[in-house]
Scaffold this motif. Structure first.
Motif, short mmCIF file in Angstrom:
data_model
loop_
_atom_site.label_atom_id
_atom_site.label_comp_id
_atom_site.label_asym_id
_atom_site.label_seq_id
_atom_site.Cartn_x
_atom_site.Cartn_y
_atom_site.Cartn_z
N VAL A 190 11.87 -3.73 3.93
CA VAL A 190 11.74 -2.30 3.66
C VAL A 190 11.73 -2.07 2.15
O VAL A 190 12.55 -2.64 1.43
N ALA A 191 10.77 -1.24 1.69
CA ALA A 191 10.73 -0.90 0.26
C ALA A 191 10.76 0.62 0.10
O ALA A 191 10.16 1.35 0.89
N ASN A 192 11.49 1.07 -0.90
CA ASN A 192 11.57 2.50 -1.19
C ASN A 192 11.05 2.78 -2.59
O ASN A 192 11.05 1.90 -3.44
N GLY A 193 10.63 4.03 -2.80
CA GLY A 193 10.15 4.41 -4.13
C GLY A 193 10.40 5.87 -4.38
O GLY A 193 10.88 6.58 -3.49
N ARG A 221 4.95 -8.54 2.51
CA ARG A 221 5.06 -7.92 3.85
C ARG A 221 6.10 -6.81 3.75
O ARG A 221 7.29 -7.08 3.81
N VAL A 222 5.65 -5.57 3.55
CA VAL A 222 6.63 -4.48 3.39
C VAL A 222 6.28 -3.28 4.26
O VAL A 222 5.12 -3.04 4.57
N VAL A 223 7.33 -2.56 4.63
CA VAL A 223 7.14 -1.23 5.21
C VAL A 223 7.85 -0.23 4.31
O VAL A 223 8.94 -0.51 3.81
N CYS A 224 7.19 0.91 4.10
CA CYS A 224 7.70 1.89 3.13
C CYS A 224 7.92 3.22 3.83
O CYS A 224 6.97 3.96 4.08
N PRO A 225 9.18 3.52 4.15
CA PRO A 225 9.45 4.81 4.77
C PRO A 225 9.71 5.86 3.69
O PRO A 225 10.10 5.50 2.59
N GLY A 226 9.51 7.11 4.02
CA GLY A 226 9.89 8.13 3.03
C GLY A 226 9.30 9.48 3.29
O GLY A 226 8.44 9.66 4.14
N ARG A 227 9.80 10.42 2.46
CA ARG A 227 9.40 11.81 2.59
C ARG A 227 8.16 12.03 1.74
O ARG A 227 8.09 11.54 0.62
N VAL A 228 7.21 12.77 2.26
CA VAL A 228 5.99 13.05 1.49
C VAL A 228 5.70 14.55 1.53
O VAL A 228 6.23 15.27 2.37
N PHE A 229 4.86 14.99 0.60
CA PHE A 229 4.68 16.43 0.38
C PHE A 229 3.19 16.77 0.30
O PHE A 229 2.45 16.12 -0.44
N ARG A 230 2.78 17.77 1.06
CA ARG A 230 1.38 18.23 0.93
C ARG A 230 1.36 19.75 0.95
O ARG A 230 2.07 20.36 1.74
N ASN A 231 0.51 20.29 0.11
CA ASN A 231 0.45 21.74 -0.04
C ASN A 231 -0.29 22.36 1.15
O ASN A 231 -1.47 22.69 1.05
N ARG A 236 2.06 22.70 13.95
CA ARG A 236 1.41 21.39 13.88
C ARG A 236 1.32 20.82 12.47
O ARG A 236 0.86 19.70 12.28
N ALA A 237 1.71 21.60 11.46
CA ALA A 237 1.63 21.08 10.09
C ALA A 237 2.84 21.57 9.29
O ALA A 237 3.38 22.63 9.57
N HIS A 238 3.26 20.76 8.33
CA HIS A 238 4.38 21.16 7.48
C HIS A 238 4.13 20.63 6.09
O HIS A 238 3.45 19.61 5.94
N CYS A 239 4.65 21.29 5.07
CA CYS A 239 4.38 20.81 3.70
C CYS A 239 5.28 19.63 3.34
O CYS A 239 5.05 18.96 2.34
N ILE A 240 6.31 19.38 4.15
CA ILE A 240 7.12 18.17 3.95
C ILE A 240 7.11 17.39 5.25
O ILE A 240 7.31 17.99 6.32
N PHE A 241 6.85 16.11 5.19
CA PHE A 241 7.01 15.30 6.40
C PHE A 241 7.34 13.87 5.99
O PHE A 241 7.55 13.59 4.81
N HIS A 242 7.44 12.99 6.96
CA HIS A 242 7.89 11.63 6.67
C HIS A 242 6.86 10.62 7.16
O HIS A 242 6.22 10.84 8.18
N GLN A 243 6.76 9.53 6.42
CA GLN A 243 5.81 8.49 6.81
C GLN A 243 6.49 7.13 6.81
O GLN A 243 7.50 6.92 6.14
N VAL A 244 5.89 6.22 7.58
CA VAL A 244 6.16 4.80 7.34
C VAL A 244 4.80 4.18 7.08
O VAL A 244 3.88 4.34 7.89
#
Ligand code: PHE
Length: 344
Positions: free
Chosen positions: A122-125, A188-198, A204-212
């Motif tokens: 797991v990698a974070n940034g 070989r990494v997986v990167c979880p975290g919060r992401v932001f879109r305007n 069905r949509a939010h300006c903050i969500f999470h990805q892996v």
């Protein structure tokens, strides 16, 4: 004037106040904006100079006496109030509510666990990123319309009202760039975290969500490797009978690119409301890392190839537990969260 002063003095001597409320009424009547004492001070301005000294002294003494009385009484009443509220040993004890894990965390942990079993780490940034890690290194040319695929929140503007290059990351691919810049293959990494879109907030949509997002780079990594990994993931996440299909797509950072669907987790592929009667649900984007990306990050693209994929955690949780409205994840309504107590 003297009469009015005497009246207040008398009242102070025989004060009969029995509650905080009465005290407040008294305070307003005497020292409020239009209070009796306040008026006296107003009138004092018109007193002839010879009398000023004596009368002024008297007024000030009265004022101090009033304030002291009010403060003493207030303290007395407030203490009484807390006395009344101090420990009643006959009361039943207060039950502390024990929290439960948030569904997004549960889904994230489950996704990460599956990939950890395959040897991914797991990698974070950072969430606040620069243009390079979110776009440029990922083969988004400057001014290219592909940047509009992800509406970006910029952090600040310069004097010419142009946004600077500091922004909220729109995907966790930025973490993959950081890993490639700092590590040598195999990766070989997986990167979880919060992401932001305007984007406007809706069910069905939010300006903050999470990805892996995931990244695999080594010699001779093929599209077939990716497909097998994602099939394994889908079986672990949604059950052994889950089927997958890959549809051609476009991302600037992968070539070829695909979108992956799983057979509907509700109807098993027969067709229902959730899958809009198609039998399939889209769950992630994926593809072979574009050689330009490898080069930007200092990896020899003649020797190494790799695949990448990215999925939204809200969507995975939605499909797993049939949450119909994304906003529920952010409102933190206890009644919603409590339903996940048994899932952890
Ligand atoms: N970064 C893409 C997104 O946020 C997802 C993705 C990752 C697609 C990796 C392909 C490969 O939409």
């Amino acid at each position: 004037m003297n009469e009015r002063i005497e009246k207040i003095k008398k009242e102070l001597e025989n004060i009969k106040i029995e509650s905080l409320q009465q005290l407040e009424e008294f305070r307003v009547r005497i020292t409020g904006k239009k209070g009796e004492l306040t008026q006296l001070f107003e009138n004092f301005k018109t007193v002839i100079p010879e009398k000023k000294k004596e009368l002024g002294k008297e007024l000030n003494l009265l004022k101090n006496a009033v304030i002291n009385t009010i403060n003493e009484l207030r303290e007395k009443f407030e203490n009484q109030e807390t006395d009344r509220n101090t420990i009643d040993l006959s009361l039943p004890s207060k039950q502390d509510d024990i929290g439960s894990r948030h569904p997004i965390s549960i889904a994230k942990n489950e996704i990460l666990d599956i990939f950890k079993r395959l040897g991914f780490t797991v990698a974070n940034g950072p969430e606040i990123e620069n243009d390079w890690h979110v776009f440029s290194a990922l083969n988004f040319p400057p001014e290219h319309p592909a940047r509009d695929m992800q509406d970006t929140f910029f952090i600040a503007k310069n004097a010419n009202n142009e946004h600077n290059n500091i922004l909220l990351r729109t995907h966790t691919s930025s973490v993959q760039v950081r890993v490639m810049e700092n590590q040598k293959p195999p990766i070989r990494v997986v990167c979880p975290g919060r992401v932001f879109r305007n984007e406007a907030i809706s069910a069905r949509a939010h300006c903050i969500f999470h990805q892996v997002e995931g990244l695999y780079i080594d010699e001779n990594v093929s599209f077939a490797d990716m497909k097998q990994t994602l099939l394994y993931f889908s079986h672990e996440m949604f059950g052994k009978n889950t089927k997958i299909r890959l549809r051609p797509s476009f991302f600037p950072f992968t070539e070829p690119s695909a979108e992956m669907d799983v057979s509907c987790t509700i109807c098993g592929g027969k067709g229902c409301n959730i899958c809009k009667h198609t039998g399939w649900l889209e769950i992630m984007g994926c593809g072979m890392v574009d050689p330009n990306v490898l080069e930007s990050c200092g990896i020899n693209n003649k020797k190494y190839t790799g695949y990448a994929f990215g999925m939204g955690i809200e969507r995975m949780a939605m499909l797993k537990w049939q949450v119909k409205d994304l906003r529920l994840y952010f409102e933190n309504d206890i009644r919603f969260l409590k339903q996940f107590e048994s899932v952890t």
